[in-house]
Every structure is written in C-alpha cells, then in structure tokens.
Design a protein around this motif. Structure first.
Motif, PDB file in Angstrom:
ATOM      1  N   ASN A 102      37.088  27.875 -17.161  1.00  0.00           N
ATOM      2  CA  ASN A 102      36.619  27.966 -15.773  1.00  0.00           C
ATOM      3  C   ASN A 102      35.304  27.218 -15.578  1.00  0.00           C
ATOM      4  OD1 ASN A 102      38.831  29.485 -15.010  1.00  0.00           O
ATOM      5  ND2 ASN A 102      37.802  31.433 -15.344  1.00  0.00           N
ATOM      6  N   SER A 158      27.385  31.066 -19.902  1.00  0.00           N
ATOM      7  CA  SER A 158      26.260  31.145 -18.961  1.00  0.00           C
ATOM      8  C   SER A 158      25.026  30.429 -19.507  1.00  0.00           C
ATOM      9  CB  SER A 158      25.931  32.592 -18.607  1.00  0.00           C
ATOM     10  OG  SER A 158      25.571  33.315 -19.757  1.00  0.00           O
ATOM     11  N   THR A 168      26.811  31.076 -25.149  1.00  0.00           N
ATOM     12  CA  THR A 168      27.747  31.626 -24.169  1.00  0.00           C
ATOM     13  C   THR A 168      27.904  30.630 -23.023  1.00  0.00           C
ATOM     14  OG1 THR A 168      26.022  32.716 -22.884  1.00  0.00           O
ATOM     15  CG2 THR A 168      26.995  33.980 -24.716  1.00  0.00           C
ATOM     16  N   SER A 227      36.587  25.634 -24.979  1.00  0.00           N
ATOM     17  CA  SER A 227      37.691  26.476 -24.534  1.00  0.00           C
ATOM     18  C   SER A 227      38.854  26.393 -25.523  1.00  0.00           C
ATOM     19  CB  SER A 227      38.152  26.045 -23.143  1.00  0.00           C
ATOM     20  OG  SER A 227      39.335  26.706 -22.775  1.00  0.00           O
ATOM     21  N   GLN A 236      36.760  31.792 -19.929  1.00  0.00           N
ATOM     22  CA  GLN A 236      35.427  31.567 -19.351  1.00  0.00           C
ATOM     23  C   GLN A 236      34.998  30.115 -19.525  1.00  0.00           C
ATOM     24  OE1 GLN A 236      32.922  34.357 -21.369  1.00  0.00           O
ATOM     25  NE2 GLN A 236      33.571  36.086 -20.106  1.00  0.00           N
TER      26      GLN A 236
END
Length: 69
Positions: A60, A10, A8, A43, A57
């Motif tokens: 960004n 994060s 992910t 992405s 996400q």
C-alpha cells in the motif's frame, strides 16, 4: 537503506518525506518513484517470509508513493 526487518513502513515514509523536503517538485517525484520501487521490494520480501500483514502495508505504501503527483 535499511533492511525491511529493521524499518517499518511509517518510518520509511518519514525518511522519504524528509528527503523530499526543500527540493524541486521534479526531484521530489523522482524520490517518490524510487521509494515506491524499494517499498515494492520490501513487500515481496515480507511476503516470502510469511508476513502477509506487513507485506500488505509495504504494498500500500508503494502504491501511494507511485501515485504521488
């Protein structure tokens, strides 16, 4: 590096921060720039797979890593 389906944004950011720990600022910036390129690729891949929210996400995250100073 793992495939974007296996990680992910994060978790990716945590890995980048861990790599930057204890290195000089110039090297940390280099790590950030390389990570930004990978995040942008993730992405695009997510967008091709029809995962718009995930693609956003990653985009960004790539943008934030590129702005790192």
């Amino acid at each position: 590096m793992q495939d974007c389906d296996e990680i992910t944004p994060s978790e990716f950011l945590k890995q980048v921060m861990y790599e930057q720990e204890g290195v000089v600022k110039a090297e940390a910036l280099n790590i950030s720039k390389q990570a930004a390129i990978k995040a942008d690729n993730y992405s695009r891949l997510a967008k091709l797979n029809g995962e718009g929210a995930v693609s956003s996400q990653w985009y960004n995250l790539g943008w934030d890593l590129r702005k790192a100073k």
